[in-house]
Design a protein around this motif. Structure first.
Motif, PDB file in Angstrom:
ATOM      1  N   GLU A  34       0.917  -1.233   0.085  1.00 29.30           N
ATOM      2  CA  GLU A  34      -0.100   0.048  -0.026  1.00 29.30           C
ATOM      3  C   GLU A  34       0.973   1.131   0.098  1.00 29.30           C
ATOM      4  N   ASP A  35       2.015   1.265   0.689  1.00 29.38           N
ATOM      5  CA  ASP A  35       2.936   2.348   0.693  1.00 29.38           C
ATOM      6  C   ASP A  35       3.870   2.382  -0.320  1.00 29.38           C
ATOM      7  N   GLY A  36       3.840   1.349  -1.290  1.00 27.99           N
ATOM      8  CA  GLY A  36       4.798   1.257  -2.456  1.00 27.99           C
ATOM      9  C   GLY A  36       6.406   0.889  -1.824  1.00 27.99           C
ATOM     10  N   ARG A  37       6.366   0.428  -0.933  1.00 28.39           N
ATOM     11  CA  ARG A  37       7.770  -0.090  -0.344  1.00 28.39           C
ATOM     12  C   ARG A  37       8.121  -1.568  -0.956  1.00 28.39           C
ATOM     13  N   PRO A  38       9.126  -1.720  -1.164  1.00 31.36           N
ATOM     14  CA  PRO A  38       9.650  -3.172  -1.225  1.00 31.36           C
ATOM     15  C   PRO A  38       9.197  -4.166  -0.130  1.00 31.36           C
ATOM     16  N   THR A  39       8.845  -5.250  -0.639  1.00 29.87           N
ATOM     17  CA  THR A  39       8.332  -6.539   0.346  1.00 29.87           C
ATOM     18  C   THR A  39       9.222  -7.663   0.617  1.00 29.87           C
ATOM     19  N   GLU A  40       8.983  -8.398   1.480  1.00 33.32           N
ATOM     20  CA  GLU A  40       9.627  -9.610   1.812  1.00 33.32           C
ATOM     21  C   GLU A  40       9.037 -10.793   1.133  1.00 33.32           C
ATOM     22  N   GLY A  41       8.536 -10.384   0.048  1.00 37.11           N
ATOM     23  CA  GLY A  41       7.769 -11.926  -0.625  1.00 37.11           C
ATOM     24  C   GLY A  41       8.402 -12.981  -1.128  1.00 37.11           C
TER      25      GLY A  41
END
Length: 316
Positions: free
Chosen positions: A268-275
């Motif tokens: 939602e915040d446009g940050r990288p994820t730990e996916g």
């Protein structure tokens, strides 16, 4: 013991602040901007009970470490792990120990390869906190506050007892577990279920609960993840162990709930994820074991596409 906290973000700041409250010797390894903020305002932690912890801190920046440390608390995002290891390496001796509280399981393999199993503990936390724009750390009202540490081989140790004592002196309850790896797998299981649901729907829990197919979709994700962790040798533990699947099912059955896992909030915040380090890791394990996991694969693809699109937007 001397503690080095890598970063003073939500979790690192929370644990570091509570350790300082209990009288521990704590230093934060931070970037220049955060160092200046802490120097100006101190560390501010707003706790669940409404109280506020304000404390002065000691900080150091990468390349300027002053000596070595007994315990390094590692609470960075999984995608920052490589840089974190380079930053903390000069702070370690043969007797130093790393306590990681990252999401997922992949980091344990990475840390033990780099530093050796004897210098890595298992660790987990379900404490939820956020770093606000002004640098304050706000502990969530979500009252699932489980913290555990333990030797990876299940043995007992004086160092675990000492870390537990220091944290509890500051008001953080900690369990020493001789099955810490299984406990971490249980958290990994619950995290991936929640993150998969949220990643595929891009929705908070309340919206999923209101949708006609929400309950069956949640059940399908739970069933698929259960098959994979069971095949990996870590099936969901029977009572009285915490029911990770039941907890997640309950969270996503509350109409009107604004709950969203960290994966969704990052998106939602446009940050990288730990996916890749969580959903991607479990999907890879499933593939290696020959288990069909279409929902994990779809969620991983979704997150990979998100990162590609995020990269394009950041260049414009």
């Amino acid at each position: 013991m001397r503690y080095l906290i890598l970063g003073a973000g939500a979790l690192g700041g929370y644990f570091g602040g509570m350790l300082i409250k209990g009288g521990a010797d704590v230093t934060f390894l931070v970037r220049p901007k955060r160092a200046a903020q802490l120097q100006r305002d101190g560390l501010i932690v707003k706790l669940q009970d409404g109280s506020e912890l304000r404390t002065k801190t000691k900080t150091v920046q990468q390349g300027q470490l002053n000596g070595t440390y007994d315990v390094i608390l590692l609470s960075c995002k999984a995608y920052d792990l490589d840089g974190a290891m380079d930053a903390l390496a000069p702070a370690m001796t043969e007797q130093s120990v790393i306590v990681p509280v990252l999401n997922g399981m992949r980091h344990i393999d990475v840390l033990t390869v780099r530093f050796g199993q004897a210098r890595v503990l298992g660790g987990l936390t379900t404490i939820n906190a956020a770093l606000t724009p002004d640098g304050t750390i706000q502990q969530s009202q979500l009252r699932i506050n489980l913290n555990a540490i333990g030797e990876l081989d299940g043995s007992t140790s004086n160092r675990c007892a000492a870390i537990k004592a220091d944290l509890e002196a500051g008001g953080v309850p900690v369990q020493i577990s001789d099955t810490i790896v299984a406990m971490m797998w249980a958290k990994f299981f619950g995290f991936v279920i929640s993150a998969t649901i949220a990643s595929l729907t891009r929705s908070r829990a309340g919206a999923i609960a209101q949708s006609a197919s929400g309950p069956s979709f949640v059940s399908d994700v739970i069933d698929e993840c259960t098959r994979v962790v069971t095949a990996a040798g870590y099936p969901p533990a029977p009572p009285p162990a915490p029911d990770a699947a039941g907890i997640v099912r309950g969270m996503f059955s509350q109409q009107g709930s604004t709950y969203g896992p960290s994966m969704l909030i990052d998106m939602e915040d446009g940050r990288p994820t730990e996916g890749e380090h969580t959903i991607g890791d479990l999907a890879e394990r499933a593939a290696k074991m020959g288990i069909c996991a279409p929902l994990l694969t779809a969620a991983r693809c979704n997150l990979q596409a998100y990162e590609i699109n995020r990269g394009k937007h950041s260049k414009t």
